[in-house]
Design an enzyme around this catalytic site. Structure first.
Site, PDB file in Angstrom:
ATOM      1  N   LYS A 210       0.860  -1.186   0.000  1.00 14.80           N
ATOM      2  CA  LYS A 210       0.000   0.000   0.000  1.00 14.80           C
ATOM      3  C   LYS A 210       0.897   1.237   0.000  1.00 14.80           C
ATOM      4  O   LYS A 210       1.727   1.415   0.900  1.00 14.80           O
ATOM      5  CB  LYS A 210      -0.901  -0.005   1.230  1.00 14.80           C
ATOM      6  CG  LYS A 210      -1.744   1.259   1.347  1.00 14.80           C
ATOM      7  CD  LYS A 210      -2.743   1.163   2.479  1.00 14.80           C
ATOM      8  CE  LYS A 210      -3.516   2.465   2.620  1.00 14.80           C
ATOM      9  NZ  LYS A 210      -4.503   2.402   3.701  1.00 14.80           N
ATOM     10  N   LYS A 264      -2.286  -1.457  -3.757  1.00 24.01           N
ATOM     11  CA  LYS A 264      -3.143  -0.279  -3.664  1.00 24.01           C
ATOM     12  C   LYS A 264      -2.292   0.982  -3.734  1.00 24.01           C
ATOM     13  O   LYS A 264      -1.276   1.044  -3.045  1.00 24.01           O
ATOM     14  CB  LYS A 264      -3.876  -0.351  -2.325  1.00 24.01           C
ATOM     15  CG  LYS A 264      -4.768   0.806  -2.018  1.00 24.01           C
ATOM     16  CD  LYS A 264      -5.273   0.660  -0.617  1.00 24.01           C
ATOM     17  CE  LYS A 264      -6.110   1.889  -0.296  1.00 24.01           C
ATOM     18  NZ  LYS A 264      -6.508   1.903   1.084  1.00 24.01           N
TER      19      LYS A 264
END
Ligand code: PBG
Length: 342
Positions: A210, A264
């Protein structure tokens, strides 16, 4: 193609004429027949925002088409999602500001918004998967995902709280625990805590790679953390310049017991999705985040791009990169389109 210098121009030309990639593109049936990657409804996870109240839909200004939903409305949407064949929902709470404090206590309240939403949806729509977010940001007065001391995010103290948060969510009926906090060692700690509490079968989908991204802005509007967040998340979320580090993060999370991993944001990080799937072969998910959704919607609403096609193209790209599925705010729209045969 031959590199033989004695080969005549004529035979070179005929070679070129034999190979016509356009033949496979000449008709819809042919294009469908040779298509390598296709998005299906089973690839979709739908993130939804829940808020206090009844019969309430509050539009999120920076995400046209997305509303914060009271629990009763979320149940209705879950029923619709199940009818459409969407496998799972990811739940995110807009916590009342009065309940946010320095240590995110509300995260451990078994009667908090997300836990009540899990119970209500689980009772009404038992066939749909429920993914819950483990991180403290919806609950902290400073908007960070962990505990903070003198401006620094504490790793191990945060992990201890996050593991308890995961158990509280499992007790409420979450099927998949999705830690998005990016603390080191949290997947292992969550796995141990779940197992110790008797939740050996609850899955973990880790936000493994992320990045500290500008594309989360509209999400922070939706859960109300743009107002609270002090500073940024660069000491725990990944640096956008790094690719090999993502492989290390994924390796650690898989070792610690993650059942599925996530990259992400999505579209700016397609290379990472590709590398992760190729290297590990584990179930790999992409999160088409709020900023990606907002960009497509904004351009479409201005008539600058064909929103429907941009939506499908952006999601197909995740499949092509190697993702097994995508978290996307477009999920119900895609599902309806696929059902209609569009
Ligand atoms: C925070 C969290 C974020 C998102 C999911 N969980 C934002 C952040 O890290 O600040 C972003 C999702 C999106 O932008 O759609 N734990």
């Amino acid at each position: 193609m031959s590199l033989d210098p004695t080969q005549s121009d004529a035979s070179m030309r005929s070679l070129a004429m034999r190979q016509r990639p356009r033949r496979n593109r000449k008709a819809d049936w042919a294009r469908r027949m040779v298509r390598e990657n296709e998005l299906t409804v089973s690839d979709l996870i739908w993130p939804i925002f829940v808020t206090e109240g009844e019969n309430l839909r509050e539009p999120v200004a920076s995400m046209p088409g997305v509303d914060r939903l009271s629990i009763d409305m979320a149940v209705r949407e879950a029923e619709e999602a199940a009818r459409l064949g969407i496998p799972a929902l990811a739940l995110f709470p807009h916590t009342d500001p009065s309940l946010r404090d320095a240590i995110g206590s509300e995260a451990l309240n078994g009667e908090n918004l997300v836990c009540r939403a899990c119970r209500a949806i689980g009772a009404a729509v038992p066939e749909i998967g429920l993914v819950t977010d483990v991180a403290l940001d919806p609950y902290t007065s400073h908007g960070h995902d962990g505990l903070i001391e003198n401006g620094a995010i504490l790793n191990d103290a945060s992990v201890a709280v996050l593991a308890r948060q995961a158990v509280v969510q499992a007790q409420a009926g979450a099927h998949v625990i999705a830690p998005s906090d990016m603390m080191d060692g949290r997947v292992g700690a969550i796995r141990d805590a779940l197992d110790a509490a008797g939740y050996e079968d609850v899955q973990i989908m880790s936000y493994a790679a992320k990045y500290a991204s500008a594309f989360y802005g509209p999400f922070r509007d939706a859960i109300g953390t743009n107002a609270t967040l002090t500073g940024d998340k660069r000491t725990y979320q990944m640096d956008p310049g790094n690719a090999r580090e993502a492989l290390r993060e994924v390796a650690l999370d898989l070792e610690e017991g993650a059942d599925m991993v996530m990259v992400k944001p999505g579209m700016p990080y397609l290379d990472i999705i590709h590398m992760v799937k190729r290297e590990f072969g584990a179930p790999t998910f992409a999160y088409q985040v709020s900023g990606e959704y907002a960009m497509i919607q904004a351009a479409a609403l201005n008539g600058w791009i064909d929103g429907e096609r941009a939506m499908m193209e952006s999601l197909t790209a995740f499949k092509r990169a190697g993702a097994d599925g995508v978290l996307t705010y477009f999920a119900p729209r895609v599902a309806r389109g696929l059902k209609a045969g569009g």
